[in-house]
Design an enzyme around this catalytic site. Structure first.
Site, short mmCIF file in Angstrom:
data_model
loop_
_atom_site.label_atom_id
_atom_site.label_comp_id
_atom_site.label_asym_id
_atom_site.label_seq_id
_atom_site.Cartn_x
_atom_site.Cartn_y
_atom_site.Cartn_z
N TYR A 59 0.84 -1.20 0.00
CA TYR A 59 0.00 0.00 0.00
C TYR A 59 0.88 1.25 0.00
CZ TYR A 59 -3.90 -3.06 1.48
OH TYR A 59 -4.84 -4.05 1.57
N LEU A 200 -18.15 -2.49 1.64
CA LEU A 200 -19.14 -1.61 1.00
C LEU A 200 -18.98 -1.61 -0.51
CD1 LEU A 200 -19.04 1.40 3.48
CD2 LEU A 200 -20.73 -0.43 3.35
#
Length: 324
Positions: A59, A200
């Site tokens: 990341y 989500l």
């Protein structure tokens, strides 16, 4: 906040914090987010009882780990810290070196959970697990986890380690329920954990995105879920989320998170673009869906059939040309 009942040295919150967006330019949050907002999100998460913080060496090419480590500071020893190794060269000495590098970037003496970011298609897990065993022996790593593994490969990794592989981090949400088939039943039966990333669906389940409000950052723009044809097809699912949200004085996003962590073996690690969003995510842990509400959401999800595969790739290409 609610916590898992799993047998771990530290308690694990049902809602954690995913930090892919920390220092990763593809999310488009900007330098001020990395310099200030990310730290404010972490501080507020700690205040609200979040204990699970998840990052990875890849990341932002290590920036996420550095930002998270600085933000956690003296709290590093009290939370459940998880990071991941990308298994490009998954031989034991490299695994050990990479764990040390991640710990140094985080400023941590111990990695509570060290995960294999994805299965290496060409190399079995024997070599990487030898490195993991060595890291556990010296105390740098507490628990070992995997990510994006099938149940068969999860079990094979466990055999190679010679002890439990605590967790499997996979995409799990109302539009990607594949973990329901084998992974979650196994975790429930054997005191293991499924860590749901993208709970989500990168914001798709919030109901914010439609033809008149298209996503602008590169991550969402490359996701075929956000094609106009798919946001139209999802109208029934979003409407169901909204109806149940109204009954709980909540938002569709909070209900989608409550659905994702309904199983006692599942935790979710949504990201957060702001302190306010973090607060909303954490509040979802307190929502108790009835059995009927859970089934209603599951049925609505089953009726959603997005455009995928080759047609989706073609539609994305056309969409990019049209938006230039």
């Amino acid at each position: 906040m609610r916590y898992l009942t799993a047998d771990t040295a530290k308690k694990i919150s049902k809602i954690g914090l995913g930090t892919w967006q920390f220092g990763s330019r593809e999310w488009g949050y900007g330098q001020s987010y990395a310099d200030a907002e990310a730290a404010a999100i972490v501080r507020r998460a700690l205040e609200l009882g979040v204990t699970l913080f998840d990052t990875a060496e890849v990341y932002g090419f290590g920036r996420s780990e550095r930002i998270l480590g600085r933000a956690l500071g003296a709290e590093l020893g009290s939370i459940f810290l998880a990071t991941k190794i990308l298994p490009v060269m998954p031989v034991a000495p490299v695994v050990e070196q990479r764990a040390v590098a991640s710990a140094e970037r985080l400023g941590a003496r111990r990695l509570d959970l060290y995960q294999v970011h994805s299965p290496n298609p060409a190399v079995r897990d024997g070599t990487i697990m030898r490195g993991m065993r060595a890291l556990q022996r010296v105390g740098l790593v507490g628990e070992v986890g995997v990510s994006n593994y099938s149940l068969k490969r999860w079990l094979a990794a466990q055999d190679a380690l010679g002890s439990r592989v605590l967790s499997n981090q996979v995409r799990y949400n109302l539009v990607d329920r594949s973990a329901d088939r084998e992974l979650i039943p196994y975790a429930e039966a054997h005191d293991r954990i499924v860590i749901a990333y993208s709970p989500l669906a990168q914001g798709f389940l919030t109901g914010r995105y439609h033809e008149g409000n298209r996503p602008s950052n590169r991550v969402r723009a490359a996701n075929p879920l956000f094609l106009p044809v798919n946001t139209e097809r999802a109208a029934g699912l979003i409407a169901t989320l909204q109806a149940i949200a109204d009954a709980h004085d909540a938002t569709p996003a909070q209900v989608a998170l409550a659905w994702a962590i309904h199983s006692p073996a599942v935790v979710a690690i949504p990201g957060a673009s702001s302190v306010e969003q973090l607060e909303h995510n954490v509040a979802a842990a307190e929502i108790d869906l009835t059995g009927e509400e859970y089934q209603t959401l599951s049925t609505a999800a089953e009726r959603f059939h997005p455009v995928t595969g080759v047609p989706a790739v073609s539609a994305l290409a056309k969409d990019r040309l049209a938006r230039r």
